[in-house]
Motif scaffolding. Structure first.
Motif, mmCIF file in Angstrom:
data_model
loop_
_atom_site.group_PDB
_atom_site.id
_atom_site.type_symbol
_atom_site.label_atom_id
_atom_site.label_comp_id
_atom_site.label_asym_id
_atom_site.label_seq_id
_atom_site.Cartn_x
_atom_site.Cartn_y
_atom_site.Cartn_z
ATOM 1 N N ILE A 1 0.856 -1.195 0.000
ATOM 2 C CA ILE A 1 0.000 0.000 0.000
ATOM 3 C C ILE A 1 0.884 1.234 0.000
ATOM 4 O O ILE A 1 1.697 1.441 0.897
ATOM 5 C CB ILE A 1 -0.937 -0.004 1.225
ATOM 6 N N ARG A 2 0.723 2.081 -0.997
ATOM 7 C CA ARG A 2 1.643 3.190 -1.210
ATOM 8 C C ARG A 2 1.481 4.270 -0.139
ATOM 9 O O ARG A 2 2.446 4.883 0.294
ATOM 10 C CB ARG A 2 1.412 3.784 -2.599
ATOM 11 N N PHE A 3 0.233 4.527 0.305
ATOM 12 C CA PHE A 3 0.041 5.620 1.248
ATOM 13 C C PHE A 3 0.482 5.258 2.660
ATOM 14 O O PHE A 3 0.466 6.105 3.545
ATOM 15 C CB PHE A 3 -1.422 6.097 1.250
ATOM 16 N N LEU A 4 0.895 3.994 2.886
ATOM 17 C CA LEU A 4 1.466 3.596 4.178
ATOM 18 C C LEU A 4 2.987 3.573 4.111
ATOM 19 O O LEU A 4 3.645 2.903 4.894
ATOM 20 C CB LEU A 4 0.943 2.221 4.596
ATOM 21 N N LYS A 5 3.542 4.297 3.135
ATOM 22 C CA LYS A 5 4.987 4.281 2.940
ATOM 23 C C LYS A 5 5.720 4.770 4.184
ATOM 24 O O LYS A 5 6.730 4.187 4.584
ATOM 25 C CB LYS A 5 5.357 5.151 1.739
ATOM 26 N N SER A 6 5.226 5.833 4.820
ATOM 27 C CA SER A 6 5.904 6.378 6.002
ATOM 28 C C SER A 6 5.958 5.351 7.122
ATOM 29 O O SER A 6 6.999 5.172 7.770
ATOM 30 C CB SER A 6 5.196 7.646 6.475
ATOM 31 N N LEU A 7 4.847 4.649 7.339
ATOM 32 C CA LEU A 7 4.824 3.621 8.377
ATOM 33 C C LEU A 7 5.776 2.488 8.033
ATOM 34 O O LEU A 7 6.508 1.987 8.897
ATOM 35 C CB LEU A 7 3.396 3.082 8.549
ATOM 36 N N GLY B 1 16.028 -2.552 10.669
ATOM 37 C CA GLY B 1 17.382 -2.495 10.138
ATOM 38 C C GLY B 1 18.405 -1.943 11.097
ATOM 39 O O GLY B 1 19.610 -2.091 10.874
ATOM 40 N N SER B 2 17.926 -1.285 12.171
ATOM 41 C CA SER B 2 18.843 -0.688 13.144
ATOM 42 C C SER B 2 19.084 -1.583 14.354
ATOM 43 O O SER B 2 19.786 -1.179 15.284
ATOM 44 C CB SER B 2 18.285 0.658 13.622
ATOM 45 N N LEU B 3 18.500 -2.774 14.357
ATOM 46 C CA LEU B 3 18.649 -3.653 15.524
ATOM 47 C C LEU B 3 20.108 -4.048 15.744
ATOM 48 O O LEU B 3 20.564 -4.142 16.886
ATOM 49 C CB LEU B 3 17.774 -4.901 15.345
ATOM 50 N N ASN C 1 21.687 4.929 9.179
ATOM 51 C CA ASN C 1 21.019 3.672 8.839
ATOM 52 C C ASN C 1 19.615 3.914 8.326
ATOM 53 O O ASN C 1 19.174 3.302 7.345
ATOM 54 C CB ASN C 1 20.981 2.746 10.056
ATOM 55 N N ALA C 2 18.898 4.829 8.987
ATOM 56 C CA ALA C 2 17.535 5.127 8.571
ATOM 57 C C ALA C 2 17.513 5.739 7.175
ATOM 58 O O ALA C 2 16.658 5.409 6.344
ATOM 59 C CB ALA C 2 16.867 6.063 9.575
ATOM 60 N N MET C 3 18.465 6.619 6.880
ATOM 61 C CA MET C 3 18.517 7.248 5.565
ATOM 62 C C MET C 3 18.820 6.219 4.476
ATOM 63 O O MET C 3 18.257 6.281 3.376
ATOM 64 C CB MET C 3 19.581 8.338 5.547
ATOM 65 N N SER C 4 19.713 5.275 4.775
ATOM 66 C CA SER C 4 20.019 4.245 3.779
ATOM 67 C C SER C 4 18.829 3.325 3.550
ATOM 68 O O SER C 4 18.606 2.854 2.424
ATOM 69 C CB SER C 4 21.231 3.428 4.228
ATOM 70 N N LEU C 5 18.033 3.081 4.593
ATOM 71 C CA LEU C 5 16.862 2.222 4.446
ATOM 72 C C LEU C 5 15.687 2.954 3.818
ATOM 73 O O LEU C 5 14.745 2.317 3.351
ATOM 74 C CB LEU C 5 16.448 1.656 5.812
ATOM 75 N N CYS C 6 15.740 4.285 3.829
ATOM 76 C CA CYS C 6 14.649 5.073 3.239
ATOM 77 C C CYS C 6 14.731 5.133 1.724
ATOM 78 O O CYS C 6 13.806 5.643 1.080
ATOM 79 C CB CYS C 6 14.663 6.499 3.794
ATOM 80 N N LYS C 7 15.831 4.662 1.150
ATOM 81 C CA LYS C 7 15.948 4.691 -0.302
ATOM 82 C C LYS C 7 14.877 3.799 -0.916
ATOM 83 O O LYS C 7 14.680 2.657 -0.486
ATOM 84 C CB LYS C 7 17.342 4.197 -0.727
ATOM 85 N N VAL D 1 8.468 2.644 6.156
ATOM 86 C CA VAL D 1 9.848 3.114 6.290
ATOM 87 C C VAL D 1 10.278 3.112 7.747
ATOM 88 O O VAL D 1 11.396 2.708 8.084
ATOM 89 C CB VAL D 1 9.996 4.518 5.670
ATOM 90 N N MET D 2 9.378 3.543 8.637
ATOM 91 C CA MET D 2 9.720 3.543 10.063
ATOM 92 C C MET D 2 9.944 2.125 10.577
ATOM 93 O O MET D 2 10.897 1.864 11.334
ATOM 94 C CB MET D 2 8.612 4.240 10.858
ATOM 95 N N MET D 3 9.088 1.197 10.171
ATOM 96 C CA MET D 3 9.235 -0.185 10.631
ATOM 97 C C MET D 3 10.524 -0.795 10.092
ATOM 98 O O MET D 3 11.249 -1.488 10.815
ATOM 99 C CB MET D 3 8.018 -1.010 10.189
#
Length: 304
Positions: A29-35, A44-46, A152-158, A37-39
């Motif tokens: 679902i495209r409109f849940l992109k922010s959620l 990815g930061s564990l 890490n978050a920025m690299s995963l946001c790509k 990305v946060m998950m």
């Protein structure tokens, strides 16, 4: 009983499977992109979080060991049953408890001024060490860890490959619509064609030039730009749709149209130089012929 335990385990496995399906829905679902990305950023930061805990534990252990070794001398005096002695024993009775005390003093669980009052009696060197610990933890450790997590978050946001393609298509559609709007604004008479003089007049408008500049297209040299888009020096007009499609084709590379305009100017300059060279060669050839005629005429005139 064993059958019941097996059923419970199977039910838990189904719940995990359903959770995985829910996560895949979040990804789709495209409109849940922010959620999403946060998950993904948290997941990815564990690894970085684990090593951050190791580093913090090591720092706490070193400083706790320093304070407990010196404070053990005061705590050995069991007859000094004062309020200060009781608090020192409570907060620095062991390395483990001292580590927790230092962690609380930096995480807001305990006022570090209280810890300062407990450390002050054991000497100014340990007071300086405690102040250094507070400053080092807050200004160095926390900022470094924050930077690592942000990276890490920025690299995963790509975006993924499919998302990049979709976003690029949407961007191309927006650019085409903007080019269409600019092209229609040039066609003042509504004829469906863009004339060279109309384009030259539009280039004088700063808003028009800025609109193309935002799209990565430089139209400062209006004549060269129009000739390149029209693909001819003699064409004085071009259809609006052709104008739009040719610019979009050139915009596959953001600087392609600028490069083509520069190449066009270089080609024009080269042709001019070659023309001048031919003119000069013809002039020199004529002068050489005249000199040859004069050389043949002068001996005849002198009777030789």
């Amino acid at each position: 009983a064993g059958f019941a335990v097996g059923n419970v385990t199977f039910a838990r496995s189904l719940r995990l499977f359903k959770m995985g399906k829910i996560l895949r829905i979040f990804r789709a679902i495209r409109f849940l992109k922010s959620l999403r990305v946060m998950m993904e950023s948290i997941a990815g930061s564990l690894s970085s979080l684990f090593w951050s805990f190791i580093m913090i534990a090591l720092i706490l252990f070193i400083f706790s060991l320093l304070f407990v070794q010196q404070m053990t001398v005061d705590l050995a005096d069991t007859e000094a049953n004062t309020e200060l002695w009781l608090q020192q024993r409570h907060y620095f009775g062991s390395v483990q408890r001292a580590s927790l005390t230092l962690l609380e003093s930096t995480m807001g669980g305990l006022d570090w001024d209280l810890v300062y009052q407990l450390i002050e009696p054991i000497g100014p060197m340990y007071v300086a060490a405690f102040i250094f610990y507070i400053a080092f933890y807050n200004f160095a450790v926390m900022n470094i860890l924050t930077g690592i997590f942000v990276e890490n978050a920025m690299s995963l946001c790509k975006p993924a490959e499919e998302e990049r393609i979709t976003e690029q298509r949407a961007k191309d559609a927006r650019d085409a619509e903007e080019i269409r709007r600019l092209g229609l604004s040039i066609d003042a008479d509504g004829s469906g064609t863009i004339k060279k003089d109309e384009f030259a007049e539009a280039v004088q408008n700063p808003d028009f030039v800025t609109g193309f500049a935002v799209l990565g297209i430089d139209v400062a040299d209006g004549d060269a730009f129009f000739s390149k888009v029209a693909k001819s020096d003699t064409e004085d007009e071009i259809g609006v749709e052709d104008f739009i499609s040719r610019i979009m084709q050139a915009k596959v590379n953001a600087s392609a149209l600028d490069f083509n305009a520069l190449a066009y100017q270089l080609q024009q300059g080269l042709e001019k130089v070659q023309s001048d060279h031919r003119s000069q060669a013809a002039l020199l050839h004529g002068m050489a012929a005249e000199l040859a005629d004069m050389a043949d005429f002068m001996p005849t005139k002198m009777g030789l």
